[in-house]
Design an enzyme around this catalytic site. Structure first.
Site, short mmCIF file in Angstrom:
data_model
loop_
_atom_site.label_atom_id
_atom_site.label_comp_id
_atom_site.label_asym_id
_atom_site.label_seq_id
_atom_site.Cartn_x
_atom_site.Cartn_y
_atom_site.Cartn_z
N ARG A 223 0.25 -8.69 -28.70
CA ARG A 223 0.05 -7.28 -28.41
C ARG A 223 -1.18 -6.80 -29.17
NH1 ARG A 223 2.84 -7.99 -24.74
NH2 ARG A 223 4.77 -6.95 -24.12
N GLU A 252 -5.01 -0.58 -24.51
CA GLU A 252 -5.18 -1.09 -23.13
C GLU A 252 -5.11 0.07 -22.15
OE1 GLU A 252 -2.56 -4.37 -22.12
OE2 GLU A 252 -3.17 -5.38 -23.95
N HIS A 270 -5.10 -9.10 -20.25
CA HIS A 270 -3.64 -9.28 -20.39
C HIS A 270 -3.08 -10.21 -19.30
CE1 HIS A 270 -0.02 -7.25 -22.50
NE2 HIS A 270 0.32 -8.47 -22.08
#
Ligand code: DGY
Length: 305
Positions: A223, A252, A270
């Site tokens: 993450r 993000e 991602h």
């Protein structure tokens, strides 16, 4: 029973969900805003959520007292306020295991792209720059005999370690009991696999980066907020470390602009679990978790007991 799916998922999962009740899938090709999310979940007995949805007590209240399960289509569930949901009698599930190999593969892909300058070489050719083979041209770093430091030795970390061993690397770990500082001092590549929690937010900050070797690479496929992205850009610009491979970002979909300018940074949007097979398995697992709870059974993958 109403089942709300917050983003398109593979059809196979929808087939399983439709056998349970009325399925409503968001047709917005983007994450729903918090307001839209609260509106969409009204009357839901189950929510199939994505990692970009913030599912908190307010969302559960907007769904109503009949809400029984939130099935997150991800192994990470830092987007969910689990205590708030449990307090309301809602089960929270995730999708572990099925994405282990895909994420480990992508981690290794980033590692190779970075250490062997694959993305940089691709950019050079596409820019139609003149080049010719010579013994000193675009040299990268070999992996044999080097040390990989895995922070977060869970399923994905171990799967990355297996790949590293096949490449002749030595693997060291840091988890809850082994200090991260020792790993940072010796690792030639540091790969992050710990979940995002209050304790791991900015685990890799300016101090951690300065403890790494100048020749070391950092890989993050867990993450974004585990790394202080601004401190990372500073460290790269100051040549404190040799490069970074990032699949996840602190804010993000935004990326720290300075990272976009650096040749020794490889970026992917991602994609850790992004294979047809894995994403289908993840959605199916989420659907099975919904089915188990709505049918009055035990969920397959509860994130709490
Ligand atoms: C996860 O599952 O948590 C990944 O980040 C997305 O696949």
């Amino acid at each position: 029973m109403r089942i709300v799916v917050t983003r398109r998922v593979p059809e196979a999962a929808l087939v399983e969900l439709r056998a349970l009740g009325e399925v409503v899938v968001s047709d917005a090709d983007r994450p729903l805003t918090q307001e839209e999310l609260q509106e969409a979940v009204a009357g839901a007995s189950a929510i199939v959520s994505m990692l970009h949805d913030r599912i908190d007590g307010a969302v559960a209240d907007a769904a109503g007292p009949q809400l029984r399960v939130v099935a997150n289509v991800a192994v990470g569930y830092d987007n969910i306020d689990v205590p708030a949901l449990v307090e309301r009698g809602v089960v929270v599930t995730n999708t572990p295991d099925v994405l282990t190999d895909a994420t480990a593969d992508l981690t290794f892909g980033l590692l190779l792209a970075l250490t062997r300058r694959i993305a940089e070489g691709d950019r050079l050719l596409r820019a139609r720059k003149p080049w010719s083979f010579h013994l000193g041209f675009m040299l990268g770093s070999g992996l044999q005999g080097k040390t990989l430091g895995i922070i977060g030795p869970g399923q994905i970390g171990k799967a990355v370690a297996r790949r590293a061993e096949a490449f002749g690397m030595r693997v060291v770990y840091s988890g809850r009991s082994q200090p991260k500082e020792d790993l940072l001092r010796v690792a030639d590549v540091v790969s992050l696999h710990c979940p995002l929690t209050p304790e791991t937010r900015h685990l890799i900050d300016a101090k951690a980066l300065s403890a790494m070797k100048h020749t070391a690479f950092l890989i993050n496929t867990t993450r974004g907020p585990v790394v202080d992205e601004s401190a990372l850009a500073d460290a790269l610009l100051a040549n404190e470390i040799a490069g970074a491979g990032l699949d996840v970002f602190e804010r993000e979909p935004e990326v720290e602009p300075r990272l976009l300018e650096l040749n020794n940074v490889v970026l992917t949007p991602h994609l850790g679990s992004a294979t047809v097979e894995t994403r289908t398995e993840m959605a199916l697992l989420a659907a099975r978790n919904v089915a188990a709870v709505l049918n009055g059974g035990e969920p397959v993958n509860p994130v709490h007991r």
